[in-house]
Design a protein around this motif. Structure first.
Motif, PDB file in Angstrom:
ATOM      1  N   ASN A 130       0.821  -1.214   0.000  1.00 30.06           N
ATOM      2  CA  ASN A 130       0.000   0.000   0.000  1.00 30.06           C
ATOM      3  C   ASN A 130       0.855   1.264   0.000  1.00 30.06           C
ATOM      4  N   ARG A 132       2.650   4.670  -0.620  1.00 25.19           N
ATOM      5  CA  ARG A 132       2.287   5.919  -1.290  1.00 25.19           C
ATOM      6  C   ARG A 132       3.398   6.945  -1.069  1.00 25.19           C
ATOM      7  N   LYS A 134       4.729  11.191  -1.594  1.00 26.11           N
ATOM      8  CA  LYS A 134       4.310  12.578  -1.765  1.00 26.11           C
ATOM      9  C   LYS A 134       5.516  13.487  -1.556  1.00 26.11           C
ATOM     10  N   SER A 139       2.347  13.415  -6.112  1.00 27.40           N
ATOM     11  CA  SER A 139       1.962  12.312  -5.239  1.00 27.40           C
ATOM     12  C   SER A 139       1.582  11.125  -6.117  1.00 27.40           C
ATOM     13  N   GLU A 141       0.985   6.386  -5.947  1.00 32.26           N
ATOM     14  CA  GLU A 141       0.823   5.174  -5.162  1.00 32.26           C
ATOM     15  C   GLU A 141       1.504   4.008  -5.857  1.00 32.26           C
ATOM     16  N   TYR A 146       6.608   4.516  -8.335  1.00 30.02           N
ATOM     17  CA  TYR A 146       7.644   5.364  -7.750  1.00 30.02           C
ATOM     18  C   TYR A 146       9.005   5.082  -8.390  1.00 30.02           C
ATOM     19  N   ALA A 214       4.572   4.710   3.590  1.00 32.70           N
ATOM     20  CA  ALA A 214       4.413   6.090   3.127  1.00 32.70           C
ATOM     21  C   ALA A 214       5.764   6.791   3.113  1.00 32.70           C
TER      22      ALA A 214
END
Length: 270
Positions: A130, A132, A134, A139, A141, A146, A214
């Protein structure tokens, strides 16, 4: 002088729009319901999110969203046998580590070896499904999005992510802080636009299994400084612009002394 450079930047974007009308139109076209909120960039000013389509980043800074039209294709050399993502197994089994100090140590060792903040050569086993990301401009996910994004953005021949520190910053929030020096160049079409070195403060939040779920990046200098200094290198010497980040060894000493700033300086140096 800053206004003049900004005007030239707008002109460059107009050329980008002419050269890539379809891609630029997709970047600044209609946004789905729910993405109409406004967010603040690292300059402190609100900037509308720009929707780039399914499975694509969301650009919180429309200028950066427009410039993204000039990034190399996602099917470029980063996916070939010799690219930085060639050895990444995105389906690798996850490797839980509930001890946060040990999780921070393995992240440090991995980042020092792979510099995935600029190469995209990540260790997927350390990331949650999951995940994510930013920063003040973008931003997204998913670890694959990425990794592919940063490998396309940064020139793989010159870009560096030199690790200054990697430590547990907040045990209750399971937050690990990585301080690093960014240098090198970004890819805009066939051009390589050199970046003024600056410091990035990265928060990595781990889940209960010690997997990174995150990531949020903060920059030591304002976004307008990063952009204008890249497009107009002489700007670095003008009043109101930050000096390039010092070498890694000096940054390590400053960080250990608690003297590195985690918020962008204002234009007047305050």
């Amino acid at each position: 002088a800053v206004r003049a450079m900004a005007a030239l930047t707008v002109a460059a974007l107009a050329c980008a729009a002419a050269a890539h009308p379809g891609r630029l139109g997709a970047l600044v076209g209609a946004r789905p319901a729910g993405l109409s909120r406004r967010f603040r960039t690292c300059t402190g000013r609100p900037a509308a999110r720009v929707w780039a389509g399914p499975d694509r980043p969301e650009y919180e800074n429309p200028l950066v969203g427009a410039l993204s039209a000039l990034l190399p294709s996602a099917k470029g050399p980063e996916r070939t046998a010799g690219g930085p993502l060639a050895s990444v197994d995105f389906d690798a089994p996850k490797a839980p580590e509930k001890d946060l100090d040990k999780a921070a140590d393995r992240l440090r060792r991995g980042l020092e070896a792979r510099e995935w903040f600029v190469t995209g050569n990540i260790m997927p086993e350390l990331f949650s499904r999951n995940f994510r990301f930013k920063d003040p401009d973008v931003s997204l996910e998913g670890v694959r999005a990425y990794a592919e994004g940063v490998s396309r953005l940064f020139d793989q021949g010159t870009s560096r992510a030199e690790i200054v520190a990697c430590r547990v910053a907040d045990r209750a929030a399971r937050r690990i802080l990585v301080v690093w020096r960014l240098s090198g160049a970004v890819c805009l079409g066939p051009a390589r636009v050199r970046l003024k070195p600056y410091v990035v403060f990265t928060d990595l939040v781990c889940d209960a299994d010690g997997l990174v779920e995150a990531q949020e990046d903060r920059f030591s200098i304002p976004g307008w400084d990063i952009l204008l200094s890249a497009l107009f290198p002489f700007a670095a010497a003008l009043p109101g612009f930050a000096a390039p980040a010092p070498p890694l060894e000096e940054l390590i000493a400053l960080e250990r002394a608690g003297q590195l700033r985690e918020e962008p300086a204002s234009a007047d140096g305050a």
